[in-house]
Design a protein around this motif. Sequence first.
Motif, PDB file in Angstrom:
ATOM      1  N   VAL A 240       0.928  -1.313  -0.084  1.00 57.40           N
ATOM      2  CA  VAL A 240      -0.036  -0.171  -0.097  1.00 57.40           C
ATOM      3  C   VAL A 240       0.869   1.307   0.123  1.00 57.40           C
ATOM      4  CG1 VAL A 240      -1.748   1.352   1.393  1.00 57.40           C
ATOM      5  CG2 VAL A 240      -2.010  -1.063   0.897  1.00 57.40           C
ATOM      6  N   PRO A 241       1.813   1.374   0.853  1.00 59.59           N
ATOM      7  CA  PRO A 241       2.738   2.640   0.823  1.00 59.59           C
ATOM      8  C   PRO A 241       3.373   2.726  -0.514  1.00 59.59           C
ATOM      9  CG  PRO A 241       3.132   1.458   2.893  1.00 59.59           C
ATOM     10  CD  PRO A 241       2.340   0.581   1.966  1.00 59.59           C
ATOM     11  N   LEU A 242       4.002   1.448  -1.101  1.00 60.74           N
ATOM     12  CA  LEU A 242       4.740   1.861  -2.474  1.00 60.74           C
ATOM     13  C   LEU A 242       3.854   2.386  -3.345  1.00 60.74           C
ATOM     14  CD1 LEU A 242       7.021   1.026  -3.638  1.00 60.74           C
ATOM     15  CD2 LEU A 242       6.272  -1.285  -4.108  1.00 60.74           C
ATOM     16  N   ILE A 243       2.654   1.590  -3.327  1.00 61.06           N
ATOM     17  CA  ILE A 243       1.710   2.121  -4.508  1.00 61.06           C
ATOM     18  C   ILE A 243       1.364   3.720  -4.373  1.00 61.06           C
ATOM     19  CG2 ILE A 243      -0.879   1.697  -5.675  1.00 61.06           C
ATOM     20  CD1 ILE A 243      -0.284  -1.086  -4.915  1.00 61.06           C
ATOM     21  N   LEU A 244       0.752   3.935  -3.407  1.00 62.91           N
ATOM     22  CA  LEU A 244       0.222   5.365  -2.941  1.00 62.91           C
ATOM     23  C   LEU A 244       1.552   6.375  -2.782  1.00 62.91           C
ATOM     24  CD1 LEU A 244      -2.740   4.722  -0.737  1.00 62.91           C
ATOM     25  CD2 LEU A 244      -2.643   4.929  -3.120  1.00 62.91           C
ATOM     26  N   GLY A 245       2.380   5.861  -2.388  1.00 65.02           N
ATOM     27  CA  GLY A 245       3.546   6.771  -2.169  1.00 65.02           C
ATOM     28  C   GLY A 245       4.141   7.231  -3.664  1.00 65.02           C
ATOM     29  N   THR A 246       4.220   6.201  -4.438  1.00 66.33           N
ATOM     30  CA  THR A 246       4.393   6.514  -5.846  1.00 66.33           C
ATOM     31  C   THR A 246       3.501   7.590  -6.681  1.00 66.33           C
ATOM     32  OG1 THR A 246       5.701   4.417  -6.038  1.00 66.33           O
ATOM     33  CG2 THR A 246       4.978   5.591  -8.039  1.00 66.33           C
ATOM     34  N   GLY A 247       2.256   7.151  -6.309  1.00 63.02           N
ATOM     35  CA  GLY A 247       1.064   8.083  -7.015  1.00 63.02           C
ATOM     36  C   GLY A 247       1.163   9.265  -6.379  1.00 63.02           C
ATOM     37  N   LEU A 262       3.550   9.296   3.890  1.00 66.10           N
ATOM     38  CA  LEU A 262       4.177   8.003   3.634  1.00 66.10           C
ATOM     39  C   LEU A 262       4.458   7.264   4.991  1.00 66.10           C
ATOM     40  CD1 LEU A 262       5.447   6.081   1.466  1.00 66.10           C
ATOM     41  CD2 LEU A 262       7.786   7.287   2.086  1.00 66.10           C
ATOM     42  N   LEU A 263       5.121   8.084   5.899  1.00 66.41           N
ATOM     43  CA  LEU A 263       5.444   7.272   7.184  1.00 66.41           C
ATOM     44  C   LEU A 263       4.043   6.777   7.911  1.00 66.41           C
ATOM     45  CD1 LEU A 263       8.176   9.695   8.536  1.00 66.41           C
ATOM     46  CD2 LEU A 263       8.382   7.277   7.673  1.00 66.41           C
ATOM     47  N   GLN A 264       3.014   7.623   7.775  1.00 70.31           N
ATOM     48  CA  GLN A 264       1.777   7.238   8.287  1.00 70.31           C
ATOM     49  C   GLN A 264       1.275   6.016   7.760  1.00 70.31           C
ATOM     50  OE1 GLN A 264       1.827   8.233  11.425  1.00 70.31           O
ATOM     51  NE2 GLN A 264       0.149   9.488  11.501  1.00 70.31           N
ATOM     52  N   MET A 265       1.380   5.702   6.493  1.00 69.95           N
ATOM     53  CA  MET A 265       0.950   4.849   5.685  1.00 69.95           C
ATOM     54  C   MET A 265       1.629   3.705   6.031  1.00 69.95           C
ATOM     55  SD  MET A 265      -0.065   5.960   1.548  1.00 69.95           S
ATOM     56  CE  MET A 265       1.542   6.745   1.401  1.00 69.95           C
ATOM     57  N   ALA A 266       2.857   3.670   6.330  1.00 71.58           N
ATOM     58  CA  ALA A 266       3.923   2.702   6.527  1.00 71.58           C
ATOM     59  C   ALA A 266       3.943   2.089   8.089  1.00 71.58           C
ATOM     60  CB  ALA A 266       5.083   2.882   5.982  1.00 71.58           C
ATOM     61  N   MET A 267       2.987   2.677   8.991  1.00 67.75           N
ATOM     62  CA  MET A 267       3.100   2.017  10.250  1.00 67.75           C
ATOM     63  C   MET A 267       2.342   0.676  10.336  1.00 67.75           C
ATOM     64  SD  MET A 267       4.370   4.269  12.075  1.00 67.75           S
ATOM     65  CE  MET A 267       5.471   4.756  10.786  1.00 67.75           C
ATOM     66  N   PRO A 268       2.781   0.344  11.531  1.00 63.69           N
ATOM     67  CA  PRO A 268       2.568  -1.227  11.725  1.00 63.69           C
ATOM     68  C   PRO A 268       0.945  -1.414  11.971  1.00 63.69           C
ATOM     69  CG  PRO A 268       4.247  -0.631  13.263  1.00 63.69           C
ATOM     70  CD  PRO A 268       3.991   0.405  12.531  1.00 63.69           C
ATOM     71  N   PRO A 269       0.438  -2.650  12.010  1.00 60.81           N
ATOM     72  CA  PRO A 269      -1.151  -2.578  12.299  1.00 60.81           C
ATOM     73  C   PRO A 269      -1.289  -2.074  13.628  1.00 60.81           C
ATOM     74  CG  PRO A 269      -0.332  -4.729  11.697  1.00 60.81           C
ATOM     75  CD  PRO A 269       1.045  -3.944  11.722  1.00 60.81           C
TER      76      PRO A 269
END
Length: 311
Positions: A240-247, A262-269
């Motif tokens: 998810v972070p890879l796709i949306l971060g690139t977008g 990006l950091l917020q998207m990449a947080m653990p569950p």
Amino acid sequence: MSITNLLTIYSPLVGWMGVGWLLGRWLPKMTPVYVGRFLFRFGVPLGIFAFLRHTQVSWSLWLAPVVAWTAIAMGAGLAAMGLRHWQPRAIVPSNWNQQTQGSFLLATMFGNTGYIGFPVALALVGTDYFAWALFYDLIGSTLGAYGLGVTLAARFSDRPHHPGQSLHALLRNPALWSFGVGLIYRDLPLPAIVEMGLHWTAWGAISLSLVLVGMRLSQLTSLKKLQPALVSVNIKMLLVPLILGTGLRILGVTGLEHRVILLQMAMPPAFATLVIAEAYELDQELAVTAIAIGCLELLILLPFWLWLFGL
């Protein structure tokens, strides 16, 4: 980013979580519950109010919750596709019950953008852009977890659920009220001693949040759900972070705004996934395992994201 800067970030993360892990092994099992209640009712709300002091607020901040909800939807979509189509069956067994499927979905959708996301954002973007992390967490993750997440949990649970329970849980969340009050009174003059007290209270709450993470991790007793947990965590923290971060980059979102989102998207569950799993009798073991793996994976992926996007 240099090794020195990474050590500056990792030292409090690993240090305070390590303290929490040790305390969790020694103190009564109910201690994390009491710590969590204190942070929920007092620590986090006061921290939000303090960090919002003198923060610049603009309409562009609404991009953060828009991305948050997009990430939630994408995580749910990828998880649902996996449950239906992934092979071999060892990865997504056909005998998964609906409680396990519910926990799997929750772990891919909602990140720990508060207890872990806040200290990481403060370390890497500073207080000037902290409002972006707040908007992402409170209007995105928190509303999503206790709204959509609770509704989803009820769908996969055998327990009866009333639609008003989700709204009631949201309205009782002190962080949301503190967020609103902080926005309204962020430029209200306060005595210097009060400002200093708010400052130390806010940073104390951040440290205690990391201690709570460690205490929760110390209660992990089994890794039986390791494989499905890895799948859910990699959807949540990598795809998810890879796709949306690139977008976002393609759309022209750069700099510290891109970094904090990006950091917020990449947080653990999120811990909310465990709370909801416990409340609705979903697969609690999968929820705890995903949280533990996510916290470990964060230490590996954090420098990767900073390198990949030139942050």
